[in-house]
Design a protein around this motif. Sequence first.
Motif, PDB file in Angstrom:
ATOM      1  N   VAL A 176       0.826  -1.203   0.000  1.00 32.57           N
ATOM      2  CA  VAL A 176       0.000   0.000   0.000  1.00 32.57           C
ATOM      3  C   VAL A 176       0.865   1.260   0.000  1.00 32.57           C
ATOM      4  O   VAL A 176       0.562   2.243  -0.687  1.00 32.57           O
ATOM      5  N   LYS A 177       1.945   1.255   0.765  1.00 29.82           N
ATOM      6  CA  LYS A 177       2.845   2.414   0.790  1.00 29.82           C
ATOM      7  C   LYS A 177       3.417   2.687  -0.599  1.00 29.82           C
ATOM      8  O   LYS A 177       3.512   3.844  -1.024  1.00 29.82           O
ATOM      9  N   LYS A 178       3.790   1.641  -1.318  1.00 30.36           N
ATOM     10  CA  LYS A 178       4.312   1.833  -2.667  1.00 30.36           C
ATOM     11  C   LYS A 178       3.232   2.356  -3.606  1.00 30.36           C
ATOM     12  O   LYS A 178       3.468   3.289  -4.388  1.00 30.36           O
ATOM     13  N   LEU A 179       2.047   1.757  -3.536  1.00 32.91           N
ATOM     14  CA  LEU A 179       0.958   2.216  -4.389  1.00 32.91           C
ATOM     15  C   LEU A 179       0.619   3.681  -4.128  1.00 32.91           C
ATOM     16  O   LEU A 179       0.246   4.411  -5.054  1.00 32.91           O
ATOM     17  N   ASN A 180       0.764   4.114  -2.879  1.00 30.85           N
ATOM     18  CA  ASN A 180       0.425   5.500  -2.527  1.00 30.85           C
ATOM     19  C   ASN A 180       1.564   6.470  -2.839  1.00 30.85           C
ATOM     20  O   ASN A 180       1.431   7.663  -2.604  1.00 30.85           O
ATOM     21  N   ASP A 181       2.655   5.960  -3.359  1.00 27.66           N
ATOM     22  CA  ASP A 181       3.786   6.805  -3.742  1.00 27.66           C
ATOM     23  C   ASP A 181       4.021   6.721  -5.243  1.00 27.66           C
ATOM     24  O   ASP A 181       5.155   6.671  -5.709  1.00 27.66           O
ATOM     25  N   HIS A 182       2.921   6.704  -5.992  1.00 25.39           N
ATOM     26  CA  HIS A 182       2.958   6.655  -7.456  1.00 25.39           C
ATOM     27  C   HIS A 182       3.632   5.410  -8.000  1.00 25.39           C
ATOM     28  O   HIS A 182       4.104   5.401  -9.138  1.00 25.39           O
ATOM     29  N   GLY A 183       3.706   4.330  -7.198  1.00 22.94           N
ATOM     30  CA  GLY A 183       4.357   3.121  -7.685  1.00 22.94           C
ATOM     31  C   GLY A 183       5.861   3.265  -7.788  1.00 22.94           C
ATOM     32  O   GLY A 183       6.508   2.569  -8.583  1.00 22.94           O
ATOM     33  N   ASN A 212      10.014   4.781 -11.230  1.00 17.68           N
ATOM     34  CA  ASN A 212       8.681   4.206 -11.060  1.00 17.68           C
ATOM     35  C   ASN A 212       8.551   2.975 -11.933  1.00 17.68           C
ATOM     36  O   ASN A 212       8.759   3.042 -13.153  1.00 17.68           O
ATOM     37  N   ASP A 213       8.204   1.842 -11.308  1.00 16.11           N
ATOM     38  CA  ASP A 213       8.084   0.606 -12.077  1.00 16.11           C
ATOM     39  C   ASP A 213       6.641   0.132 -12.209  1.00 16.11           C
ATOM     40  O   ASP A 213       6.381  -0.960 -12.706  1.00 16.11           O
ATOM     41  N   GLU A 214       5.691   0.947 -11.766  1.00 12.66           N
ATOM     42  CA  GLU A 214       4.273   0.697 -12.021  1.00 12.66           C
ATOM     43  C   GLU A 214       3.502   1.992 -11.797  1.00 12.66           C
ATOM     44  O   GLU A 214       4.010   2.939 -11.195  1.00 12.66           O
ATOM     45  N   VAL A 215       2.280   2.029 -12.290  1.00 14.89           N
ATOM     46  CA  VAL A 215       1.427   3.199 -12.076  1.00 14.89           C
ATOM     47  C   VAL A 215       0.764   3.069 -10.712  1.00 14.89           C
ATOM     48  O   VAL A 215       0.119   2.064 -10.416  1.00 14.89           O
TER      49      VAL A 215
END
Length: 370
Positions: free
Chosen positions: A208-215, A224-227
């Motif tokens: 979740v932390k990664k997803l909330n940091d633009h991936g 960034n390795d994902e959206v």
Amino acid sequence: MKKWEKLILTAGPSITDKEISYVTDAVTNGWNSHWNDYIIKFEEKFAKYIGVKHAMSTSSCTGALHLAFAALNLKEGDEVIVPEISWIATAATVTYTGAKPIFADIDYDTWCIDSKSAKKLITSKTKAIMPVHLYGNPANMDEISAIAKEYNLFIVEDAAPSLGASYKGRKTGSFGNVAAFSFQGAKIITSGEGGMFVTNDTELFDRVKKLNDHGRSLTKALWNDEVGYKYKMSNIQAALGLAQLERIEELVDKKREIFSWYYENLKNVDGIKLNIEKENTKNIYWMTSIVLDKDFEITREKFISKLKEWNIDSRPIFYPMSGFPMFETNFENKVAQKVGDFGINLPSGHARTKEEIDYICNVIKMVLGV
């Protein structure tokens, strides 16, 4: 009876010198190397209060729920069972992933999801069940946990309105795989706007932390390795939220006191059903609400309009969501329909006084002719 001079509002926060001091410090000094001082303190204290390992502040409860479903890899074709009666974000965040909300009926005593209704809706497509602790009243987490275990479902707690509430000694938000809280301006504590994602699952929290940091990559700077997304809370908002959290028991006590004033005035009025507190639970009564439980020969809309004539603000309890035009199916959930048609939120802000509540209750009885 003399009309109250000013409109008695439905909601409103309690702001003291503590909040002003913390926010002033964040505005003055919370930059550069101190940009997240209050964010860190708020998240750490929040996790400890709820009794979970991890907490991450967000821009809203909606954002926290979206991140939760994204991290759980919900996708098109999946289903999540949600209660009919809740704010639209409960169901909307399911649809953000392409999944579909399936609407269960509610319990007539707690107004939370009815586990028997929910169980009947489980299919091979069901991936999660989503209890909402409506208006600060805990859902039956024993029954929900048993269903989740039997059918291998995720539990996503929408704890938006229930900070400080507990079920058998455990705080709401500590039962699910994940949970989300709201600090919108009308909630038990506020950061203006804001939310909190909580979990005991470290791997899920990191996701979740990664997803909330633009991936953004965890190992390569600015790569960034994902959206991903950005549902972040500012340090200034966190300063306000922290000050409010440090006063949480005082704020809960005031909400419960406000409810007790309503209860003493209305408990013997035939046809008015109030929030309840079941055994082994603690209801924070974020909103004191009533359901008109018999035919008073007045519509809810007319009732709300009459209260407004006496300078009393009120609002409908949430509508049954499956009746909204963007959802494909209108479920026949009879309890939710009744509560949705005849439920009213009464003024419950922290600033309310006993004199105001006595006045409101006298007007209610007058309008209903009891």
